[in-house]
Design a protein around this motif. Structure first.
Motif, short mmCIF file in Angstrom:
data_model
loop_
_atom_site.label_atom_id
_atom_site.label_comp_id
_atom_site.label_asym_id
_atom_site.label_seq_id
_atom_site.Cartn_x
_atom_site.Cartn_y
_atom_site.Cartn_z
N ARG A 121 -4.91 15.95 -14.25
CA ARG A 121 -6.33 15.79 -14.51
C ARG A 121 -6.80 14.34 -14.37
O ARG A 121 -7.93 14.02 -14.72
N SER A 122 -5.94 13.48 -13.84
CA SER A 122 -6.28 12.06 -13.71
C SER A 122 -7.05 11.84 -12.41
O SER A 122 -6.47 11.87 -11.32
N ASP A 123 -8.34 11.61 -12.52
CA ASP A 123 -9.15 11.30 -11.33
C ASP A 123 -8.89 9.88 -10.85
O ASP A 123 -9.05 9.60 -9.66
N ASP A 124 -8.49 8.98 -11.74
CA ASP A 124 -8.15 7.62 -11.32
C ASP A 124 -6.93 7.64 -10.39
O ASP A 124 -6.84 6.85 -9.45
N ALA A 125 -5.98 8.53 -10.66
CA ALA A 125 -4.80 8.63 -9.79
C ALA A 125 -5.20 9.09 -8.40
O ALA A 125 -4.68 8.60 -7.39
N ILE A 126 -6.14 10.03 -8.31
CA ILE A 126 -6.59 10.51 -7.00
C ILE A 126 -7.32 9.40 -6.26
O ILE A 126 -7.09 9.18 -5.06
N ALA A 127 -8.19 8.67 -6.95
CA ALA A 127 -8.92 7.58 -6.31
C ALA A 127 -7.95 6.51 -5.79
O ALA A 127 -8.09 6.02 -4.66
N GLY A 128 -6.96 6.15 -6.61
CA GLY A 128 -5.99 5.15 -6.16
C GLY A 128 -5.16 5.63 -5.00
O GLY A 128 -4.87 4.86 -4.06
N TYR A 129 -4.75 6.90 -5.03
CA TYR A 129 -3.95 7.44 -3.93
C TYR A 129 -4.72 7.42 -2.62
O TYR A 129 -4.21 6.98 -1.57
N VAL A 130 -5.96 7.86 -2.64
CA VAL A 130 -6.77 7.89 -1.42
C VAL A 130 -7.03 6.47 -0.92
O VAL A 130 -6.99 6.21 0.30
N GLN A 131 -7.28 5.54 -1.83
CA GLN A 131 -7.50 4.15 -1.43
C GLN A 131 -6.25 3.56 -0.77
O GLN A 131 -6.33 2.92 0.28
N ALA A 132 -5.09 3.78 -1.38
CA ALA A 132 -3.86 3.25 -0.82
C ALA A 132 -3.55 3.90 0.53
O ALA A 132 -3.08 3.24 1.46
N LEU A 133 -3.81 5.18 0.64
CA LEU A 133 -3.56 5.90 1.89
C LEU A 133 -4.43 5.35 3.01
O LEU A 133 -3.97 5.12 4.13
N TYR A 149 0.83 -1.20 0.00
CA TYR A 149 0.00 0.00 0.00
C TYR A 149 0.87 1.26 0.00
O TYR A 149 0.53 2.26 -0.63
N THR A 150 1.97 1.22 0.71
CA THR A 150 2.88 2.37 0.72
C THR A 150 3.47 2.60 -0.68
O THR A 150 3.58 3.73 -1.15
N GLU A 151 3.86 1.51 -1.34
CA GLU A 151 4.39 1.64 -2.70
C GLU A 151 3.31 2.15 -3.66
O GLU A 151 3.58 2.98 -4.54
N ALA A 152 2.07 1.67 -3.49
CA ALA A 152 0.98 2.13 -4.36
C ALA A 152 0.71 3.62 -4.14
O ALA A 152 0.43 4.36 -5.09
N GLU A 153 0.80 4.05 -2.91
CA GLU A 153 0.60 5.47 -2.61
C GLU A 153 1.58 6.34 -3.40
O GLU A 153 1.21 7.37 -3.98
N GLU A 154 2.83 5.91 -3.46
CA GLU A 154 3.85 6.67 -4.20
C GLU A 154 3.59 6.60 -5.71
O GLU A 154 3.78 7.60 -6.42
N SER A 155 3.17 5.45 -6.21
CA SER A 155 2.90 5.32 -7.65
C SER A 155 1.77 6.24 -8.08
O SER A 155 1.84 6.89 -9.14
N PHE A 156 0.72 6.31 -7.28
CA PHE A 156 -0.41 7.17 -7.64
C PHE A 156 -0.04 8.65 -7.51
O PHE A 156 -0.56 9.47 -8.27
N GLN A 157 0.82 8.97 -6.59
CA GLN A 157 1.31 10.36 -6.52
C GLN A 157 2.05 10.73 -7.80
O GLN A 157 1.86 11.82 -8.37
N GLN A 158 2.90 9.83 -8.28
CA GLN A 158 3.64 10.09 -9.51
C GLN A 158 2.69 10.19 -10.70
O GLN A 158 2.90 11.01 -11.60
N ALA A 159 1.65 9.35 -10.73
CA ALA A 159 0.69 9.41 -11.83
C ALA A 159 -0.02 10.76 -11.85
O ALA A 159 -0.26 11.33 -12.93
N LEU A 160 -0.35 11.29 -10.69
CA LEU A 160 -1.02 12.59 -10.65
C LEU A 160 -0.07 13.71 -11.03
O LEU A 160 -0.47 14.70 -11.64
N LEU A 161 1.21 13.57 -10.70
CA LEU A 161 2.19 14.58 -11.12
C LEU A 161 2.31 14.61 -12.64
O LEU A 161 2.43 15.68 -13.25
N LEU A 162 2.27 13.45 -13.26
CA LEU A 162 2.39 13.38 -14.72
C LEU A 162 1.11 13.82 -15.42
O LEU A 162 1.16 14.29 -16.56
N ASP A 163 -0.02 13.67 -14.76
CA ASP A 163 -1.29 14.09 -15.34
C ASP A 163 -2.18 14.62 -14.23
O ASP A 163 -2.91 13.85 -13.59
#
Length: 950
Positions: A408-420, A392-406
């Motif tokens: 406007r990605s709502d999927d990245a926000i959903a994944g980040y909150v879920q992992a957190l 979950y900690t690794e997923a949190e970082e991956s979704f943060q990077q996805a949001l930095l790259l885009d």
């Protein structure tokens, strides 16, 4: 010269005389493409272009036009040179060659005084000239046929470089030019591609189509079946230079060059000839006195007349009307184009402020970010599917990077909150919780209330599962996700999982039902088994919970979350040796696995109470620290700090904790160890420094309030400390330490009446349970550590040596601190002043029971009950003492009396269930399950239930 467009291959013609030595820029009338056209050196001069006629010295007068013809006098001849004033020398020098269309504009006369006879300002523009034959000048064919009476003036441009336009006056109606002056038409060399009509006009020959067929076809000569030509941009319309009034005395010197550029670039398609206007009656003396004039738009020619100023005003008004219409049309077309572009281009919503606020901070964590947002999203989903706390900690970082790259990605926000939410759980601090909720709400404002975002927010709310409001909100979100039309089976399973977790604290049966529905929808979701085990545990079915977890471990022995849950249950039911066997088996399978070695060392000092052995094992793990990452090493150092403190080595504990902070500066468990040592050493400044590191991150908000209040007491701020202790009591009524500390704060503020009132309420609480304590935790504290270091404050309230109240409450405080000798001494002092003090007798009885002196305990409790029939603690102490003396039935009666006075005395209910279990096992179990449901962390009830199930 015939030109072929380099872009659309359309053919069009340009007069050879317009092409200078350096070439000109020609614009295609079809696609508006500009290209450089140079003179063909091998070509000979065109023989069908008329030669520039010589300018006559004077023009013969002609009869004036009829009065009812508005523009009839435009073709009138110019006045004789004797009537026109001499041109100024400066303007005369600007005269151009005869072939220049506007070259003689500079020789226009200055306006004469109003008393002078009317003169024609354009009288010197030249005499009669032969009219060009049809097709003689292909660039001017788009103007249409010249009016029959009077003929419009013709324009010619000299072929010499730098020449300016020169007006060539048309022949007078009374004296037509000789026929020989008109050039003969060019013989037809080709036919029309549509009707095969012989083409005589050079422009028609260049296009390959006659004028009649060209009018029937779409613009550009494209066939009707072809796609429509693109609409020209708004800014590509031809620009007409302003016309100067006769009173201004001439035309700007740049006008000729501007108009020559317009002609050479062929801007815009040819316009049809303007329709003739009907006659309009004139009135006024000024109109009759103005010289006649002739204007023809399109060729930008001017010729003076002998009409008066009224006619010029009328012409000027017409020009203004036409100009206004053109400007209005321009802005209308521009508005239409902007509207079309706005309708064609989708509106892109701006990035919400909360997202823009987190991006700069996250960029500092990932300075060298590579790949795409889609790749990071896939990585995060794969890590979430592993369903492990470290993943979950690794997923949190991956979704943060996805949001930095885009962003406007709502999927990245959903994944980040879920992992957190799944990774940090109750340990999520308030600041991160608030930020994550704002992020998911911002994503919902963009993408709508879709199941993916709703479930992420629901899991986030369950990190505050001890509070009723977040639990209820999570349930509502889960139900909304189930009712969503686009919810997938996996999302519906997650929704049932959320609802089951909501019911864990209230009904194990309902929780297990929800988990069953989730398993039908998503059989491979491993978290379901974990939560089903928790549901069995909340229902008091510890045997069933352990069996469920064993099945999960059999399928996946490296499921560390299930292994940790199994170990925790064994410790809570009083079987730490079973927990040790689990991890020892994992060590045999994976000898170097830190996730198995570290829990074994933690068991030593937390569950088994062997701090020295725990220190040895933890230091042995640090010898191989190079094999592990900094996160794991920091965890080992934190447990080493706690074990050192448990062994009485506070300085060594601080050193280990600070080393852990050097690896991870935001590690709350390390900040806690340094904070507790600072409180112990009364170092307020140091404690304040580390308080921010634990606020909102201890998984227990009530405990955080207690610790902050302790620091405020140390800083001599008792009233502020009192507020924190009251907050802790409101958050968790089980915290007797917060009630005692509130009385201490009142005493520190010298408010004796309020202090004794608060402390008296604390006497009604369960004396055998100071605080809820987990058996295994990252945030380890010594028993009763929250109330240590405040002794002596209550004694300062004594008005005289015989005052029993300060000694009574000081004795109770020392009892909960674990200092039984000091507590007994203060209670004896109370009894010397008040021999029948029921509370003092009850607490002395409990002290005797703990020391194993059952006889003295029974005697003191009997006196306590006699002195205070309405004191629940007295009945509790009496029942406890009788139970230790194996007087079962009297003990039951005493315990029932205590519960009658205070139903929240869990120690009385558990001891009564234990006494009744031999005869009324079902009733005893029901009572214990009720206690566990109301207080999941009351360990004596769990141990009794486990014994009953065995």
């Amino acid at each position: 010269m015939r030109i072929v467009c380099q872009k659309c291959a359309a053919a069009y013609a340009i007069d050879d005389r317009l092409i200078t030595a350096k070439g000109v820029r020609a614009q295609c009338p079809r696609c508006r493409n500009l290209q450089l056209v140079r003179r063909d050196p091998s070509a000979v001069p065109s023989q069908d272009a008329p030669a520039a006629p010589s300018r006559p010295a004077a023009a013969a007068p002609s009869s004036p036009p009829p009065a009812d013809d508005l523009f009839g006098d435009f073709g009138a001849p110019a006045p004789t040179p004797a009537q026109a004033p001499a041109a100024p020398p400066r303007l005369a020098k600007a005269a151009a060659p005869e072939a220049d269309l506007f070259g003689d504009f500079g020789a226009m006369p200055e306006p004469s005084p109003s008393s002078a006879p009317p003169v024609d300002p354009f009288a010197d523009l030249g005499g009669p000239a032969p009219a060009p034959a049809a097709g003689a000048d292909p660039l001017l064919d788009f103007l249409g046929p010249a009016p029959t009476s009077p003929p419009a003036p013709v324009a010619r441009i000299s072929s010499e470089p730098g020449a300016v336009p020169v007006s060539v006056a048309p022949p007078r109606a009374a004296a037509p030019p000789p026929a020989a002056a008109a050039p003969a038409p060019k013989p037809a060399t080709m036919g029309c591609r549509t009707c095969n009509k012989p083409l005589v006009d050079p422009f028609d020959q260049a296009l390959g189509i006659c004028d009649a067929c060209r009018q029937r076809e779409p613009a550009g000569g494209a066939p009707k079946s072809a796609a429509p030509a693109p609409v020209a941009a708004t800014g590509s319309m031809d620009f007409l230079p302003p016309l100067t009034a006769p009173e201004e005395g001439g035309v700007d010197a740049s006008l000729g060059q501007s108009m020559r550029d317009d002609v050479s670039t062929m801007r815009g398609p040819p316009s049809p000839a303007a329709p003739e206007l009907g006659a309009e009656p004139r009135s006024g003396k000024r109109a009759a006195a103005r010289p006649p004039s002739n204007l023809r738009s399109g060729s930008a020619q001017k010729q003076g007349s002998s009409s008066g100023g009224g006619r010029w005003g009328l012409v000027g008004g017409l020009v203004l009307v036409l100009g206004g219409a053109g400007v209005g049309g321009y802005f209308y077309l521009q508005h239409q184009e902007e509207a079309r572009q706005a309708a064609a281009t989708p509106v892109v919503a701006p990035i919400p402020d909360v997202i823009q606020a987190v991006l700069p901070r996250w960029k500092l964590k990932y300075l060298e970010l590579e790949g795409t947002s889609a790749q990071r999203l896939e990585d995060g989903r794969r890590q979430l599917a592993r369903e492990e706390r470290s993943a979950y900690t690794e997923a949190e970082e991956s979704f943060q990077q996805a949001l930095l790259l885009d962003p406007r990605s709502d999927d990245a926000i959903a994944g980040y909150v879920q992992a957190l939410a799944l990774g940090r759980g109750a340990g999520l601090d308030d600041e991160a919780f608030k930020e994550a909720r704002e992020l998911v709400e911002a994503a919902q404002s963009r993408a709508g209330r879709v199941p993916l975002l709703l479930l992420a927010e629901a899991n986030l709310l369950l990190t505050r599962s001890r509070q009723s409001a977040p639990r209820e909100q999570a349930r509502v979100l889960a139900e909304e996700s189930l009712a969503h039309a686009k919810a997938t089976d996996a999302q519906k399973a997650e929704a049932h999982l959320v609802m089951g977790r909501v019911y864990l604290s209230s009904s194990g049966g309902l929780a297990d039902q929800q988990f069953g529905m989730a398993q039908k929808l998503a059989p491979d979701l491993r978290r379901i088994q974990y939560y089903r085990a928790l549901a069995h545990e909340s229902a008091g079915e510890y045997k069933l919970a352990l069996e469920t977890l064993r099945k999960r471990l059999t399928a996946d022995p490296r499921d560390w979350d299930s292994l940790a849950a199994t170990s925790r249950i064994y410790q809570e039911v009083g079987e730490p040796q079973e927990a040790r066997k689990l991890y020892e088996a994992r060590v045999k399978a994976d000898p170097g696995e830190l996730r198995a070695l570290l829990p074994l060392a933690v068991l030593r000092y937390q569950a088994e109470g062997n701090a020295a052995a725990g220190v040895r094992e933890l230091r042995a793990l640090l010898k191989t620290r190079e094999r592990h990452d900094h996160r794991d090493v920091a965890q080992v150092l934190v447990h080493l700090a706690a074990a050192e403190r448990a062994a009485g080595n506070s300085d060594a504990g601080v050193k280990a904790a600070e080393e852990a902070l050097g690896l991870l500066k935001e590690l709350p468990e390390a900040h806690l160890q340094v904070f507790l040592v600072a409180l112990e050493q009364r170092d307020a400044a140091r404690a304040r420094k580390h308080l921010d590191g634990i606020k909102g991150r201890l998984e227990d908000r009530a405990l955080e309030a207690v610790l902050e209040g302790r620091l405020l007491l140390l800083e001599k701020k008792p009233l502020e400390a009192l507020e924190r202790f009251q907050t802790a009591t409101s958050l968790d009524a089980r915290r007797l330490d917060a009630q005692l500390l509130a009385g201490v704060a009142e005493a520190a503020a010298k408010r004796s009446t309020e202090a004794f009132r608060v402390l008296k309420q604390a006497l009604a609480a369960d004396p055998l349970r100071l605080e809820p304590r987990p058996v295994s935790t990252r945030f380890w504290m010594r028993p009763a550590e929250t109330v240590k270091g405040v002794e002596g404050t209550i004694l300062a309230l004594a008005q005289n040596p015989d005052d029993p109240a300060p000694s009574l409450y000081e004795g109770v405080l020392r009892f909960h601190q674990g200092d039984l000798d000091a507590a007994d001494r203060h209670l004896r002092d109370v009894l010397e002043s008040d021999a029948n003090n029921a509370d003092a007798l009850a607490y002395r009885s409990l002290i005797a029971t703990r020391k194993g002196n059952s006889t003295e305990a029974r005697a003191l409790s009997t006196r306590a009950v006699s002195a205070g029939r309405q004191h629940p603690v007295a009945h509790l102490a009496h029942g406890w003492a009788l139970a230790d003396g194996r007087q079962v039935e009297p003990a039951k009666r005493a315990l029932r009396d205590a519960l009658g006075l205070s139903p929240t005395l869990w120690s009385a209910r558990v001891r009564l269930a234990e006494l009744e279990s031999t005869q009324r096992r079902a009733e005893a179990r029901k009572e214990l399950v009720s206690v566990v449901g109301l207080d999941p962390e009351y360990l004596p009830a769990k141990r009794m239930l486990y014994q009953l199930d065995r």
